[in-house]
Design a protein around this motif. Structure first.
Motif, PDB file in Angstrom:
ATOM      1  N   MET A  90     -13.705  10.469  -3.698  1.00  0.00           N
ATOM      2  CA  MET A  90     -12.364  10.914  -4.304  1.00  0.00           C
ATOM      3  C   MET A  90     -11.901   9.639  -5.433  1.00  0.00           C
ATOM      4  O   MET A  90     -11.303  10.041  -6.478  1.00  0.00           O
ATOM      5  CB  MET A  90     -11.412  10.814  -3.407  1.00  0.00           C
ATOM      6  N   ALA A  91     -12.097   8.575  -5.131  1.00  0.00           N
ATOM      7  CA  ALA A  91     -11.884   7.505  -6.082  1.00  0.00           C
ATOM      8  C   ALA A  91     -12.573   7.673  -7.586  1.00  0.00           C
ATOM      9  O   ALA A  91     -12.047   7.541  -8.585  1.00  0.00           O
ATOM     10  CB  ALA A  91     -12.098   6.089  -5.516  1.00  0.00           C
ATOM     11  N   GLY A  92     -14.091   7.941  -7.318  1.00  0.00           N
ATOM     12  CA  GLY A  92     -14.856   8.322  -8.428  1.00  0.00           C
ATOM     13  C   GLY A  92     -14.356   9.435  -9.275  1.00  0.00           C
ATOM     14  O   GLY A  92     -14.419   9.279 -10.627  1.00  0.00           O
ATOM     15  N   MET A  93     -13.944  10.387  -8.563  1.00  0.00           N
ATOM     16  CA  MET A  93     -13.402  11.669  -9.211  1.00  0.00           C
ATOM     17  C   MET A  93     -11.971  11.461 -10.144  1.00  0.00           C
ATOM     18  O   MET A  93     -12.188  11.748 -11.313  1.00  0.00           O
ATOM     19  CB  MET A  93     -13.234  12.787  -8.347  1.00  0.00           C
ATOM     20  N   PHE A  94     -11.310  10.431  -9.387  1.00  0.00           N
ATOM     21  CA  PHE A  94     -10.014  10.362 -10.050  1.00  0.00           C
ATOM     22  C   PHE A  94     -10.441   9.206 -11.154  1.00  0.00           C
ATOM     23  O   PHE A  94      -9.407   9.127 -12.125  1.00  0.00           O
ATOM     24  CB  PHE A  94      -8.932   9.576  -9.058  1.00  0.00           C
ATOM     25  N   ILE A  95     -11.340   8.590 -11.151  1.00  0.00           N
ATOM     26  CA  ILE A  95     -11.617   7.598 -12.270  1.00  0.00           C
ATOM     27  C   ILE A  95     -12.300   8.386 -13.456  1.00  0.00           C
ATOM     28  O   ILE A  95     -12.028   8.378 -14.659  1.00  0.00           O
ATOM     29  CB  ILE A  95     -12.684   6.500 -11.740  1.00  0.00           C
ATOM     30  N   ILE A  96     -13.266   9.229 -13.018  1.00  0.00           N
ATOM     31  CA  ILE A  96     -13.977  10.077 -14.151  1.00  0.00           C
ATOM     32  C   ILE A  96     -12.897  11.040 -14.718  1.00  0.00           C
ATOM     33  O   ILE A  96     -13.210  11.121 -15.986  1.00  0.00           O
ATOM     34  CB  ILE A  96     -14.901  10.808 -13.719  1.00  0.00           C
ATOM     35  N   MET A  97     -12.026  11.817 -14.210  1.00  0.00           N
ATOM     36  CA  MET A  97     -11.195  12.626 -14.654  1.00  0.00           C
ATOM     37  C   MET A  97      -9.879  11.973 -14.994  1.00  0.00           C
ATOM     38  O   MET A  97      -9.427  11.447 -14.023  1.00  0.00           O
ATOM     39  CB  MET A  97     -10.875  13.933 -13.759  1.00  0.00           C
ATOM     40  N   PRO A  98      -9.297  12.083 -16.038  1.00  0.00           N
ATOM     41  CA  PRO A  98      -7.920  11.291 -16.274  1.00  0.00           C
ATOM     42  C   PRO A  98      -6.844  12.239 -15.729  1.00  0.00           C
ATOM     43  O   PRO A  98      -5.987  12.760 -16.405  1.00  0.00           O
ATOM     44  CB  PRO A  98      -7.842  11.631 -17.961  1.00  0.00           C
ATOM     45  N   PHE A  99      -6.866  12.134 -14.554  1.00  0.00           N
ATOM     46  CA  PHE A  99      -5.700  12.530 -13.615  1.00  0.00           C
ATOM     47  C   PHE A  99      -4.408  11.982 -14.161  1.00  0.00           C
ATOM     48  O   PHE A  99      -4.368  10.842 -14.075  1.00  0.00           O
ATOM     49  CB  PHE A  99      -5.953  12.617 -12.016  1.00  0.00           C
ATOM     50  N   PRO A 100      -3.313  12.728 -13.930  1.00  0.00           N
ATOM     51  CA  PRO A 100      -1.856  12.120 -14.368  1.00  0.00           C
ATOM     52  C   PRO A 100      -1.787  10.841 -13.364  1.00  0.00           C
ATOM     53  O   PRO A 100      -1.841  11.024 -12.235  1.00  0.00           O
ATOM     54  CB  PRO A 100      -0.920  13.121 -14.181  1.00  0.00           C
ATOM     55  N   SER A 101      -1.198   9.769 -13.744  1.00  0.00           N
ATOM     56  CA  SER A 101      -0.989   8.571 -12.891  1.00  0.00           C
ATOM     57  C   SER A 101       0.071   8.883 -11.857  1.00  0.00           C
ATOM     58  O   SER A 101       0.370   8.484 -10.753  1.00  0.00           O
ATOM     59  CB  SER A 101      -0.577   7.350 -13.494  1.00  0.00           C
ATOM     60  N   GLY A 102       1.112   9.931 -12.235  1.00  0.00           N
ATOM     61  CA  GLY A 102       2.159  10.273 -11.543  1.00  0.00           C
ATOM     62  C   GLY A 102       1.598  11.064  -9.937  1.00  0.00           C
ATOM     63  O   GLY A 102       2.006  10.457  -8.979  1.00  0.00           O
ATOM     64  N   LEU A 103       0.470  11.702 -10.461  1.00  0.00           N
ATOM     65  CA  LEU A 103      -0.148  12.340  -9.017  1.00  0.00           C
ATOM     66  C   LEU A 103      -0.851  11.336  -8.398  1.00  0.00           C
ATOM     67  O   LEU A 103      -0.638  11.355  -7.136  1.00  0.00           O
ATOM     68  CB  LEU A 103      -1.001  13.442  -9.530  1.00  0.00           C
ATOM     69  N   VAL A 104      -1.595  10.322  -8.767  1.00  0.00           N
ATOM     70  CA  VAL A 104      -2.368   9.506  -8.266  1.00  0.00           C
ATOM     71  C   VAL A 104      -1.413   8.578  -7.223  1.00  0.00           C
ATOM     72  O   VAL A 104      -1.700   7.952  -6.276  1.00  0.00           O
ATOM     73  CB  VAL A 104      -3.449   8.598  -9.158  1.00  0.00           C
ATOM     74  N   LEU A 105      -0.416   8.236  -8.105  1.00  0.00           N
ATOM     75  CA  LEU A 105       0.707   7.242  -7.538  1.00  0.00           C
ATOM     76  C   LEU A 105       1.075   8.065  -6.114  1.00  0.00           C
ATOM     77  O   LEU A 105       1.430   7.228  -5.097  1.00  0.00           O
ATOM     78  CB  LEU A 105       1.751   7.074  -8.337  1.00  0.00           C
ATOM     79  N   TYR A 106       1.538   9.358  -6.223  1.00  0.00           N
ATOM     80  CA  TYR A 106       1.757   9.909  -5.091  1.00  0.00           C
ATOM     81  C   TYR A 106       0.901   9.923  -3.964  1.00  0.00           C
ATOM     82  O   TYR A 106       1.241   9.408  -2.801  1.00  0.00           O
ATOM     83  CB  TYR A 106       2.106  11.711  -5.157  1.00  0.00           C
ATOM     84  N   TRP A 107      -0.338  10.060  -4.102  1.00  0.00           N
ATOM     85  CA  TRP A 107      -1.463   9.927  -3.205  1.00  0.00           C
ATOM     86  C   TRP A 107      -1.640   8.428  -2.725  1.00  0.00           C
ATOM     87  O   TRP A 107      -1.586   8.434  -1.349  1.00  0.00           O
ATOM     88  CB  TRP A 107      -2.646  10.337  -3.828  1.00  0.00           C
ATOM     89  N   VAL A 108      -1.680   7.596  -3.517  1.00  0.00           N
ATOM     90  CA  VAL A 108      -1.703   6.138  -3.056  1.00  0.00           C
ATOM     91  C   VAL A 108      -0.379   5.882  -1.921  1.00  0.00           C
ATOM     92  O   VAL A 108      -0.590   5.430  -1.018  1.00  0.00           O
ATOM     93  CB  VAL A 108      -1.616   5.238  -4.131  1.00  0.00           C
ATOM     94  N   VAL A 109       0.806   6.054  -2.464  1.00  0.00           N
ATOM     95  CA  VAL A 109       1.998   5.999  -1.698  1.00  0.00           C
ATOM     96  C   VAL A 109       1.860   6.772  -0.562  1.00  0.00           C
ATOM     97  O   VAL A 109       2.156   6.064   0.760  1.00  0.00           O
ATOM     98  CB  VAL A 109       3.230   6.193  -2.571  1.00  0.00           C
ATOM     99  N   ASN A 110       1.346   7.973  -0.384  1.00  0.00           N
ATOM    100  CA  ASN A 110       1.200   8.723   0.820  1.00  0.00           C
ATOM    101  C   ASN A 110       0.174   8.250   1.903  1.00  0.00           C
ATOM    102  O   ASN A 110       0.465   8.081   3.074  1.00  0.00           O
ATOM    103  CB  ASN A 110       0.871  10.289   0.378  1.00  0.00           C
ATOM    104  N   ASN A 111      -0.623   7.690   1.236  1.00  0.00           N
ATOM    105  CA  ASN A 111      -1.902   6.919   2.033  1.00  0.00           C
ATOM    106  C   ASN A 111      -1.216   5.594   2.813  1.00  0.00           C
ATOM    107  O   ASN A 111      -1.564   5.561   3.834  1.00  0.00           O
ATOM    108  CB  ASN A 111      -2.929   6.388   1.372  1.00  0.00           C
ATOM    109  N   ILE A 112      -0.389   4.754   2.140  1.00  0.00           N
ATOM    110  CA  ILE A 112       0.246   3.788   2.286  1.00  0.00           C
ATOM    111  C   ILE A 112       1.411   4.180   3.568  1.00  0.00           C
ATOM    112  O   ILE A 112       1.200   3.464   4.684  1.00  0.00           O
ATOM    113  CB  ILE A 112       0.929   2.952   1.402  1.00  0.00           C
ATOM    114  N   PHE A 113       2.056   4.946   3.244  1.00  0.00           N
ATOM    115  CA  PHE A 113       3.048   5.316   4.392  1.00  0.00           C
ATOM    116  C   PHE A 113       2.367   6.018   5.698  1.00  0.00           C
ATOM    117  O   PHE A 113       2.672   6.027   6.939  1.00  0.00           O
ATOM    118  CB  PHE A 113       4.097   6.649   3.818  1.00  0.00           C
ATOM    119  N   THR A 114       1.180   6.996   5.519  1.00  0.00           N
ATOM    120  CA  THR A 114       0.253   7.203   6.529  1.00  0.00           C
ATOM    121  C   THR A 114      -0.306   6.191   7.589  1.00  0.00           C
ATOM    122  O   THR A 114      -0.294   6.300   8.739  1.00  0.00           O
ATOM    123  CB  THR A 114      -0.841   8.246   6.084  1.00  0.00           C
TER     124      THR A 114
END
Length: 539
Positions: free
Chosen positions: A486-510
């Protein structure tokens, strides 16, 4: 199937669906929209007429001659320009919006050029096509004349442009009232009845992203039902009577007509690669509202709240729209989209916490029961019915629910994809800064790849503290490598940082949630053991 195994299968299903939903569309994008050239303009049919009380019944004819439409939209001379603080509109000699240019800094490209949203050779907004072939042929050869100044400023007040086309048997007048927010009123009058159709134009072509995005036409009917016709899916026979809104849209921008009082008779024409082109039936005196520009919620709401329905989020609109409204509300309180995403993620986690708590506690109990379940399977190997009865009795005795951990994970799937659509399609995120010097555009990728790496690290750590009980070695390997993939895919593809921010924060809260539940279960287990010992002593 054991609960742990089922949970991991669900997570792997989420991963696979994400790769199919997002990864495939990025790696194998649809073919680029073919520009509508002179040939396919000339072979286009006018829309089928819809009879109304204001105009006589018309029978449109085939546009089978090249001269029935301009050879190229780019060859039309500029008749007038309309400028505001945020946009510039060019009106050409055929009375159409030849180009719409966004002037705000957030829309500039890497070279500093302003964004122009209309395709060079595509059908332009306000183009009129007559049902009578002779009139239509003459109309596309006869320029309009402008009454008034050729340069108009609408920065502070609405301004009116009056365009006149004098044909041999007919005079056409377009009165365009342009407002500072990009909305306008269009009044078309003809000196005598002559059935015609007017279009808001081919959808804007302002975004070339490789993501699986919805682009095409959207029509809100008289009953409020919204119909979306994506590019590639037009049949060319779709008609809508008394429609309220007809919008041709791209990822962030749209061009549209609307009439909330009388409604519009809308026909969809099939052009290019089965793409939709909207036409509205006109009369001797036609009045429509129009808008061209970004699909920003507050702009559309201020024009008319119902226009916010044109913000399309694809398959998950039913969830994405309320999520978007909550995000807007939070942003209104704190004024920063990055922190709004973080607070929204916290709100989602708190809302789902009761279910997550029960599910994770059930998973902990099932993990402790795994040795007993293994013994039961060995003991009743040849008697499935007896095995099932004994396992149910074991679950009941220990207060464990074999399906308790599934629901929270199942709920995460539509929540994630709905948020994915919001954060991918919301124009408000363009140019939105989170932390100065790091994230200056939440609609763009993290320039330093910090968020994708954090996402992978937090996913890995989350796995470390979550109870696991794999029965399939292949699943275990895939699960362990999932954070790296997943990290590799998000680095290769220019996903919006707002979406990646949501995922990171969701992981931290989880992770925090898992710590809370692990401690709660440990206390529960200690209390249960103490109670058991006390009972043994008393007996």
């Amino acid at each position: 199937m054991e609960q742990q195994d089922l949970n991991k299968r669900l997570l792997l299903a989420l991963a696979l669906s994400f790769f199919v939903f997002v990864g495939y569309s990025y790696l194998f994008p649809p073919q680029k929209q073919v520009a509508q050239t002179e040939q396919n303009i000339s072979n286009t049919q006018t829309p089928k007429a819809v009879t109304t009380q204001s105009t006589p019944k018309s029978t449109p004819v085939n546009m089978d001659k090249a001269q029935n439409a301009p050879k190229s939209a780019s060859t039309g001379k500029a008749l007038a320009t309309v400028t505001s603080n945020t946009f510039k509109i060019t009106i050409d000699e055929f009375g159409r919006i030849a180009q719409y240019e966004l002037l705000e800094a957030k829309y500039k490209d890497a070279e500093g050029h302003n964004l122009q949203i209309l395709g060079t050779n595509e059908v332009k907004p306000l183009e009129v096509r007559f049902s009578d072939a002779k009139i239509n042929d003459e109309a596309f050869k006869t320029p309009y004349t402008l009454d008034g100044s050729a340069s108009v400023d609408v920065s502070s007040n609405a301004q009116i442009l009056i365009l006149t086309q004098k044909l041999s048997t007919l005079t056409v007048t377009k009165k365009i009232t342009v407002k500072p927010d990009g909305s306008y009123d269009i009044d078309v009058t003809t000196s005598s009845p002559a059935p015609y159709f007017i279009t808001p134009g081919h959808r804007p072509m302002a975004d070339s992203s490789r993501y699986m995005l919805v682009r095409g036409a959207l029509v809100e009917g008289a009953d409020g039902v919204i119909t979306t016709i994506p590019d590639g899916d037009a049949k060319g026979t779709e008609t809508f009577k008394n429609a309220k809104i007809a919008s041709a849209f791209d990822r962030y921008v749209a061009t549209m007509f609307y009439d909330f009082k009388k409604g519009m008779n809308v026909s969809i024409l099939k052009v290019g690669n089965d793409d939709p082109l909207i036409f509205v039936e006109g009369g001797q005196n036609l009045h429509l509202g129009g808008y061209i520009g970004p699909k920003e919620y507050n702009i559309l709401k201020n024009i008319n709240p119902e226009l916010t329905n044109t913000i399309e989020f694809g398959w998950f609109t039913f969830l994405s729209r309320p999520f978007f409204k909550v995000l807007l509300w939070i942003h209104g309180l704190i004024g920063n989209w990055g922190w709004a995403i973080i607070l929204f993620t916290l709100l989602v986690k708190l809302t789902l916490f009761p279910l997550s708590y029960k599910g994770m506690m059930s998973m902990q109990k099932l993990k402790d029961l795994a040795p007993k379940m293994k013994d039961l399977k060995a003991k009743y190997k040849g008697d499935p019915a007896k095995l099932n009865a004994q396992m149910m009795e074991l679950y009941k005795k220990n207060g464990a629910n074999p399906m308790g951990g599934c629901l929270p994970m199942i709920l995460q799937i539509p929540v994630f994809f709905a948020l994915y659509r919001v954060l991918l399609n919301a124009d408000e995120l363009q140019g939105a800064t989170w932390i100065s010097g790091w994230i200056s555009n939440l609609a763009g990728a993290d320039p330093y790849y910090i968020l994708p790496v954090l996402m992978g690290v937090t996913m890995w750590f989350q796995q470390r503290i979550t109870p696991n009980n794999f029965t399939d070695p292949l699943q275990e390997k895939i699960f362990k490598w999932f954070p790296v993939l997943m990290a590799g895919m998000f680095i290769i593809m220019p996903f919006p940082s707002g979406l990646v921010l949501y995922w990171v924060v969701n992981n931290i809260f989880t992770i925090g949630q898992q710590y809370v539940i692990n401690k709660a279960y440990a206390r529960h287990k200690e209390a249960a053991i103490a109670a058991h010992h006390k009972k043994e002593k008393e007996s």
